[in-house]
Enzyme design. Structure first.
Site: not given
Ligand SMILES: O=C(O)CCC(=O)C(=O)O
Length: 274
Positions: A102, A265
């Site tokens: 995605h 994040r």
């Molecule tokens: O945990 C990850 O490495 C990525 C998770 C993820 O798809 C996101 O933060 O959009």
């Protein structure tokens, strides 16, 4: 590209680079900021190791690149930091974020420009890598007749089936974003074309019959995952991956259950795809 304040080591020929010489716990000078930005534009995803990033510094670093995005569905787990989206998995998890290919929150009318993920805890026995794929290359390697067919098409990206009930919050009466975006978008900085449909959010191509739309999207989703378009990042505690959602897709591997993985994040706002 030539860099004076950082070293950029490519991870594969087509995507990804590790950045050396930047300490993100301190504000970046203008020259270094520009070089990190250029490396991101050139490599689509950049990696840093051994960084000490408090939530405050993480947000300040993100703010150099644009306004910070607040997730439309997730409950903030850090009440003082609504812009921090917690990424976590443990023995109680039934799913994790990003298990399918995605681009983040592509259902938004103005989907995020980039995401900066900082992991502090990684599974002790390995696993939990993240894969990234180059959507310029995905577009460029299509045949001319398919490119001509896709240019000018639009698709629906819907958050409803993704987010409804997902985060254990009472979301009755809440509506989730749903947007129409070009199937092939132009990157606002590089001006190059890239594929912009993904398995998680894209539900149909506008103007096609249902079976036509499903078949074309499935063909594109399989194409997007071509190994030669990809880099696979192996995390360590205190690593950062910073990806450009406009021209890269990603996929988080959940091969480490019941072990723990944890991080924060910060997501940088983007603009309307064209
Ligand atoms: O945990 C990850 O490495 C990525 C998770 C993820 O798809 C996101 O933060 O959009």
């Amino acid at each position: 590209m030539s860099y004076q304040t950082i070293e950029v080591r490519n991870a594969t020929p087509s995507i990804g680079a590790e950045i050396f010489g930047a300490d993100l716990s301190k504000p970046l000078g203008n020259q270094q900021f520009q070089e990190v930005h250029d490396a991101l534009m050139d490599r689509l995803v950049i990696f840093f190791r051994d960084q000490n990033l408090s939530p405050e510094r993480h947000k300040e670093f993100g703010l150099r690149f644009g306004k910070l995005h607040v997730h439309p569905a997730a409950l903030t787990e850090l009440p003082d930091h609504p812009e921090i989206f917690v990424i976590k998995a443990d023995e109680k998890s039934k799913r994790i974020a990003g298990e399918e290919w995605h681009s983040d929150v592509s259902c938004d009318a103005e989907p995020p420009m980039g995401s900066i993920l900082y992991l502090t805890s990684v599974p002790p026995d390995g696993g939990g890598d993240t894969m990234f794929a180059n959507m310029y290359l995905a577009y460029e390697s299509l045949s001319e007749p398919i490119k001509r067919m896709l240019d000018g098409m639009t698709a629906i990206h819907d958050g409803e089936h993704v987010y409804r009930g997902r985060y254990d919050v009472d979301d009755a009466g809440k509506t989730y974003p749903r947007s129409e975006h070009p199937v092939v978008r132009t990157h606002p900085v590089t001006k190059k074309k890239c594929l912009f449909v993904n398995r998680v959010f894209t539900t149909r191509i506008v103007g096609l019959k249902r079976n036509e739309s499903t078949a074309i999207l499935e063909m594109l989703y399989r194409h997007i995952e071509t190994p030669e378009f990809c880099v696979r990042f192996r995390w360590q505690p205190k690593s950062i991956a910073f990806w450009d959602n406009r021209c890269a897709q990603h996929h988080a591997l959940w091969d480490y259950y019941p072990n723990k993985r944890y991080g924060h994040r910060v997501t940088v706002c983007g603009d309307k795809p064209y």
